[in-house]
Structure formats: C-alpha cells, structure tokens
Design a protein around this motif. Structure first.
Motif, PDB file in Angstrom:
ATOM      1  N   HIS A  63     104.513 134.225  39.173  1.00 56.51           N
ATOM      2  CA  HIS A  63     103.296 134.919  38.497  1.00 56.51           C
ATOM      3  C   HIS A  63     102.091 134.222  38.866  1.00 56.51           C
ATOM      4  O   HIS A  63     100.792 134.775  38.243  1.00 56.51           O
ATOM      5  CB  HIS A  63     103.749 134.865  36.969  1.00 56.51           C
ATOM      6  CG  HIS A  63     103.873 133.550  36.516  1.00 56.51           C
ATOM      7  ND1 HIS A  63     105.035 133.020  36.400  1.00 56.51           N
ATOM      8  CD2 HIS A  63     103.233 132.442  36.013  1.00 56.51           C
ATOM      9  CE1 HIS A  63     105.117 131.678  35.756  1.00 56.51           C
ATOM     10  NE2 HIS A  63     103.787 131.527  35.571  1.00 56.51           N
ATOM     11  N   GLU A  64     101.879 133.369  39.768  1.00 56.31           N
ATOM     12  CA  GLU A  64     100.703 132.877  40.232  1.00 56.31           C
ATOM     13  C   GLU A  64     100.217 133.160  41.412  1.00 56.31           C
ATOM     14  O   GLU A  64     101.274 133.509  42.185  1.00 56.31           O
ATOM     15  CB  GLU A  64     100.861 131.354  40.106  1.00 56.31           C
ATOM     16  CG  GLU A  64     101.008 130.668  38.725  1.00 56.31           C
ATOM     17  CD  GLU A  64     101.609 129.502  38.609  1.00 56.31           C
ATOM     18  OE1 GLU A  64     101.023 128.421  38.085  1.00 56.31           O
ATOM     19  OE2 GLU A  64     102.934 129.436  38.813  1.00 56.31           O
ATOM     20  N   TYR A  65      99.208 133.621  41.738  1.00 54.03           N
ATOM     21  CA  TYR A  65      98.841 134.308  43.115  1.00 54.03           C
ATOM     22  C   TYR A  65      97.242 134.464  43.295  1.00 54.03           C
ATOM     23  O   TYR A  65      96.403 134.418  42.442  1.00 54.03           O
ATOM     24  CB  TYR A  65      99.430 135.723  42.920  1.00 54.03           C
ATOM     25  CG  TYR A  65      98.854 136.493  41.867  1.00 54.03           C
ATOM     26  CD1 TYR A  65      99.195 136.485  40.590  1.00 54.03           C
ATOM     27  CD2 TYR A  65      97.722 137.549  42.072  1.00 54.03           C
ATOM     28  CE1 TYR A  65      98.589 137.337  39.617  1.00 54.03           C
ATOM     29  CE2 TYR A  65      97.317 138.305  40.990  1.00 54.03           C
ATOM     30  CZ  TYR A  65      97.587 138.058  39.604  1.00 54.03           C
ATOM     31  OH  TYR A  65      97.159 138.643  38.627  1.00 54.03           O
ATOM     32  N   VAL A 110      91.339 136.326  42.922  1.00 56.18           N
ATOM     33  CA  VAL A 110      92.593 135.452  42.257  1.00 56.18           C
ATOM     34  C   VAL A 110      92.703 136.017  40.926  1.00 56.18           C
ATOM     35  O   VAL A 110      91.838 136.822  40.368  1.00 56.18           O
ATOM     36  CB  VAL A 110      91.937 133.992  41.930  1.00 56.18           C
ATOM     37  CG1 VAL A 110      92.719 133.348  41.149  1.00 56.18           C
ATOM     38  CG2 VAL A 110      91.426 133.418  43.092  1.00 56.18           C
ATOM     39  N   GLY A 111      94.010 136.254  40.494  1.00 54.47           N
ATOM     40  CA  GLY A 111      94.327 137.009  39.424  1.00 54.47           C
ATOM     41  C   GLY A 111      95.021 136.207  38.109  1.00 54.47           C
ATOM     42  O   GLY A 111      95.505 135.165  38.499  1.00 54.47           O
ATOM     43  N   ALA A 142      95.428 127.173  41.191  1.00 52.96           N
ATOM     44  CA  ALA A 142      95.757 126.794  40.129  1.00 52.96           C
ATOM     45  C   ALA A 142      94.975 127.414  38.853  1.00 52.96           C
ATOM     46  O   ALA A 142      95.533 127.531  37.713  1.00 52.96           O
ATOM     47  CB  ALA A 142      95.170 125.129  39.980  1.00 52.96           C
ATOM     48  N   ALA A 143      93.802 127.988  39.056  1.00 51.65           N
ATOM     49  CA  ALA A 143      92.961 128.910  38.335  1.00 51.65           C
ATOM     50  C   ALA A 143      93.996 129.858  37.915  1.00 51.65           C
ATOM     51  O   ALA A 143      93.815 130.418  36.656  1.00 51.65           O
ATOM     52  CB  ALA A 143      91.877 129.476  38.841  1.00 51.65           C
ATOM     53  N   SER A 144      94.712 130.601  38.512  1.00 51.60           N
ATOM     54  CA  SER A 144      95.646 131.675  38.198  1.00 51.60           C
ATOM     55  C   SER A 144      96.391 131.233  36.771  1.00 51.60           C
ATOM     56  O   SER A 144      96.992 132.285  36.122  1.00 51.60           O
ATOM     57  CB  SER A 144      96.666 132.176  39.277  1.00 51.60           C
ATOM     58  OG  SER A 144      97.251 133.399  38.983  1.00 51.60           O
TER      59      SER A 144
END
Lengths: 339, 339
Positions: free
Chosen positions: B58-60, B81-82, B144-146
């Motif tokens: 779920h990170e992308y 980034v989402g 990491a921000a995702s």
C-alpha cells in the motif's frame, strides 16, 4: 454536625458526624447552604462500588466560617461555590486547565459534603466567591455549577461544541442536560438529544436541543448518520457511561470529530480497533470544574443560564435517604438537599 | 505485470498479475518507481489477519502512465507520491483534514502496490506531484512519505508535539522513528524514545531523540514520570499497538496531555476507567497522510528531512519473499523493493 453516611449499599442514614476543623493552613471550613445527591452516589448505593460507613456528597456551596493562615482569596462570611475535586490551581497541570488532575487533587467525595459543614483543602485553588450573597432562588443553579453543570460544560468543551457544529448528546440525565445547555451557550448550530423519556426530552429542548433521537446502540448511530448526511456529528458528548452508550457515542462521531466523555462504568472495555478505525479525538475524565467556575457563576448571576432546573426534587438534609431512593427508582433526576 | 501475492500466512510469492487499466474517469495508472513492505503486512504474514491469495502493498510512488478523463492535477509523465488511503480530498471530512476517513476512502492495501503498476482511484485527491523527477537517491525518503513518515508525522501532530513540549514515543519501529523526526521538526523541546534496541536507539537519536528509556510497562511509565517532575509527558505517541504499549502510552501522558496512536492490534481492549482517570486527549486512526504529503515532499525535496534511513534493506521486487522473512525475523526494520 449532621451528615449523610452510607453504612452499606442501600443503607443511607443522616447522623452525627464530627465537626470539621482547620487542619492545614490552606484549609477553609464552610457552612453548607445547600448540597445534593449525584448520579455517581448511586454507584455505592447500588453496590457497584464498595461502601462502608462512608460520608457522602461532593457538591457544595455555602458560607466560609473559618480559614487557615495561608488562605488569601476567601474569608469568613464569603459565599463560595467549589469544585468536586480539590486543586491548588497553581501547579503546571492546573495552569493548563486540568485542575481535576492537579498534583494536589483529592476527591471531595472523600470529605462528604452532604452535611452541615465541610473542611475544604486548598481553599484558594478550589473555592470561588460569588459576587455577593445569593438569593435562595439562585441556590439550585449555583449548586449545579459545583459538578453537573461544570461537568456537562466540560463535556461540551471536550467535544469542541461551537458555531457551525452539530452536537449529539448521549444521555439525558443531569449531566447530559447540562451538556446541552453548554453546547447551546457555546454556539452550536444543531443539538441532538439522545433521550427516551418524555419529561427529559422536554427539558432537553428547553436547554437548547433542536432534535431528539430515541433510538439507541447501532440504531441510534444510524439515526445520527441519517441526520448528518451520513457523516456523523462533529461533536458528541457521552454522559451515560455504559459499554453500549460509549460505543454509541464513538459510532455517532464523524471521522476527525470530537468525543467528550465524563463518566464510565468500571466494566467498560473499549475495543481498540473500533476506536482506531473511528479516527476521532477523545477527551474525558473527571471534569476540571474549577476552570469553568468563575465564568459559570457569572453566567448564573447575570441570569444568562438557569441550570437549576435539573433539580426536580428538594428535600431537607434529614430526608436524604428518601432522596437516594427517589433517584435510585428514577422518580427524580437530581435531588437538592436544603439546610 | 509482476506483483506480490500472499497465498496464505507465511507464503508470499512474486507472480504474474493482470495489468491495471483505467476503470473510473477519476483513476490514474502509475508505473511504480519503488515500493516497500510495511510492518502491517506482517499481520497477515503471521496469521494475525486472514490472507487468501491477496495482492500486497500500500506504499507507492512512480510515474503516471495514463489518467481518466476527469483527472486534472496529474498527467502522464508526472512523478507522484500517494497516500495509503484513497481520498477525494474535496468532501467535508477531507476538507477538515481527515482524508483517511473520506467518504470515498478505500485502503490501497486492497489494490496491492508491491507490483510494477497500480491503478489509483481518485487520483486528484490521492496523488501529489513532486517538483520534478527525483534522483533515485531520493526514492527512499519520498516512498517513506507514502505511509511511515506520514503516519509518524500524524502521530506527532495528534500528540500535539511542539515548542516547549516533552514528547515520549512508545515504539522504535519505522513509524516510531518517523514520529521522532516529526516531533523534532515540530519544535519539541525534549523527545524521549522508548526503545531497547541499540541500533534503533542510535537512529532515534539521529532523528532527534534527546533521551532513551529502555523500561517498559509500569516501569516505563515510572521512568517517564521521573523525567518529567512526576507529571508525565505533554505528548505521547503510541507506535506499537499492543495492549501493554497502549496502556504504557496512556500512563506516560500527563493529565490534560495528548496521546496520538496510529495502530492497534485487534485484541486491544482499553479499560474505560483507566482512560477516564488519566484525563487525557487522544487522537488516533489510519493517518490522513494526504493532509501532510505536499509539505512532506517539500521538506524532503529541500533536504530538510531525510526519512529514508528507516529502510535498512533494499531488494528487487522479485525478492520480496526474502524481504518479508527479514522483517518477520527482525533482521530488517523496513524493506524497500526496487523496480
């Protein structure tokens, strides 16, 4: 002096208790003008909490009789209202507005103010002087400020009730009704009372409720969603304290909304995962009534609010046992005891 | 395309999955530049949650390949980034900053971004364009921000970390470390990392921890009290999610303080009475990462923060099963998967 003592669950008597004296230099002794019975006094009465010859009562107001050497803000003859939690009002926690978690916090319930007199520790940080000696017709309103009004007010503030907000109040007891009054004063746009009792619905509307929802549990949540475009209320007050009512309050709060709760039973277990996926703010605990007392006294004194209507039975202190029975049997919402 | 599928607990494979296509006019299809394995992916891996041939991840972040007719803010070729939760970013809940509770919220975990490509619904409300095409050395930080950075940041904001505050962070996993970074950026005066692992303590100090407490449970609480004049921390982040860690976090928070929590196990039951008498604010839930993404991307782009160090193992997507094993066996904190 005369005072209420709970010998054991269901056995409440009015009997002789030792007259209070100044012990610490920060103490005051007050002569009660009136006191009352709280919904929480029913916990030991019903055996939910232990009771063993316990002096009862934590709501109070009256005239200062004597003060310790260090007391500066009140003097003999002053009429005062105090919070149900002792606070010094100077520590870091008090200064942040959480006087009920003061480093010197002590529950007045340990003192027992259903009595002719009471010793109040940390008088400067706990008691607030009224602008003058009140007419007896103001007694119910001022006495309400000591706990139920202050607690309902805190609940509404904790739920961030305010302009543009829809506030749902779970519970129509004295605290729930006072939360409705508070939400109205704080400018809430819509106030939904969750109540099944016709008499209390009437009082809820008197204090500012715009809608009444009779459903409970999941049906109650569905009804709140229906009234709020499927989102839930911005602000929810939980003023019952059971597992069902707590989860009803969680479910009624929109994502990112605020839940204020002011009492939970000992057996409430909140499923962490449900609270997590609700995505809400919560704030609860014994209310820091002292934070709000000066403002509440002003509003009462000026006639802006009339919280005294939550008392629907008045008895002399000597008839306190009948007061407990009336509340236990739900014949009364809240009982005022005169002196 | 190639993608990670969990056949059942402990059985993770990289295999062929259908290429994603635009379905709704608000969709975008992106070609992943990198993805990663989350601590929460270990729940089904360990059998705590069910897993049945489930696409994972779920990170992308990556490059937009195609967009639906209604997508306005991103176009093919953009690097984006989402958030790990889909949001329209226009509904009332999103506008209040709680995009993870959007009326169109959907967990990206249902889509599975440990893959070469992914269809992202509500692209305008979910994806944020970077200022340009990033150097690969920025990939770990942006990825990491995702989730972990956005989640740690939300936890610190929920705990109201800021100037003059003492912040305690329970948990030294990726999210806990990111909460430390966030607390530092938000100006916290003192940041106490609750950690027992020497390597993670080192990283905690790198990200801004001023103190380390190794004790847990009641001893951990006592230690936090000792470090805060007996009061507890103003702000506490809970980033573990067990019963013990949650109650440790409650106990470490001062009366009137703020607890931010960003994950709880399914079996956590919070004793209502303990939460009540703690008298604290709480805010938790799946983090509304989208709220913070534009700011976080700016901070990463300008070199102000370097969250990428939470990745301590990098593997090609085809070796995802080894990545799961490494995290499960605690040989890695967080695994980045390259494409």
């Amino acid at each position: 002096m005369r005072g209420v003592v709970m010998h054991t669950a269901g056995d409440v008597r009015v009997e002789e208790r030792a007259d209070p004296k100044i012990i610490e230099p920060t103490d005051a002794v007050i002569a009660l003008a009136a006191t009352c019975i709280c919904g929480s006094d029913l916990w030991p009465y019903r055996g939910v909490e232990p009771a063993d010859h316990q002096a009862m009562g934590h709501e109070y107001m009256g005239v200062v009789e004597e003060v310790g050497a260090d007391v500066k803000t009140v003097k003999p003859g002053d009429f005062v209202v105090g919070s149900f939690v002792i606070s010094d009002n100077t520590c870091e926690i008090c200064q942040a507005g959480f006087q009920s978690k003061c480093v010197h916090a002590e529950f007045v319930a340990q003192i027992g103010t259903q009595a002719e007199k009471a010793r109040i520790p940390h008088a400067d940080g706990t008691l607030v002087k009224t602008p003058g000696t009140p007419d007896p017709e103001l007694y119910p309103a001022l006495l309400a400020a000591s706990d139920v009004l202050g607690t309902g007010w805190f609940a509404a503030v904790a739920a961030e009730a305010g302009p543009g907000k829809t506030v749902a109040v779970v519970g129509d007891g004295a605290v729930g009704l006072m939360a409705i009054l508070a939400a109205k004063q704080l400018g809430a746009e819509r106030i939904i009372a969750m109540s099944r009792h016709p008499e209390r619905q009437k009082l809820a509307r008197y204090y500012g409720a715009t809608d009444v929802v009779e459903e409970r549990g999941e049906e109650g949540v569905a009804k709140i969603k229906e009234l709020t475009s499927g989102l839930g209320a911005h602000s929810v007050v939980e003023a019952v304290g059971t597992q069902e009512s707590f989860m009803q309050a969680v479910g009624a709060t929109r994502g990112g909304g605020h839940l204020g709760y002011v009492g939970v039973n000992y057996d409430v277990k909140i499923p962490g995962i449900e609270l997590f996926f609700a995505g809400i703010h919560t704030l609860g605990g014994p209310a820091p009534v002292r934070r709000f007392l000066p403002d509440l006294i002003d509003r009462i004194w000026s006639g802006e609010i009339d919280p005294g209507k939550v008392f629907d039975l008045t008895l002399p202190l000597e008839e306190a046992p009948e007061g407990y029975r009336a509340m236990d049997e739900r014949r009364a919402t809240k009982v005022l005891l005169t002196l």
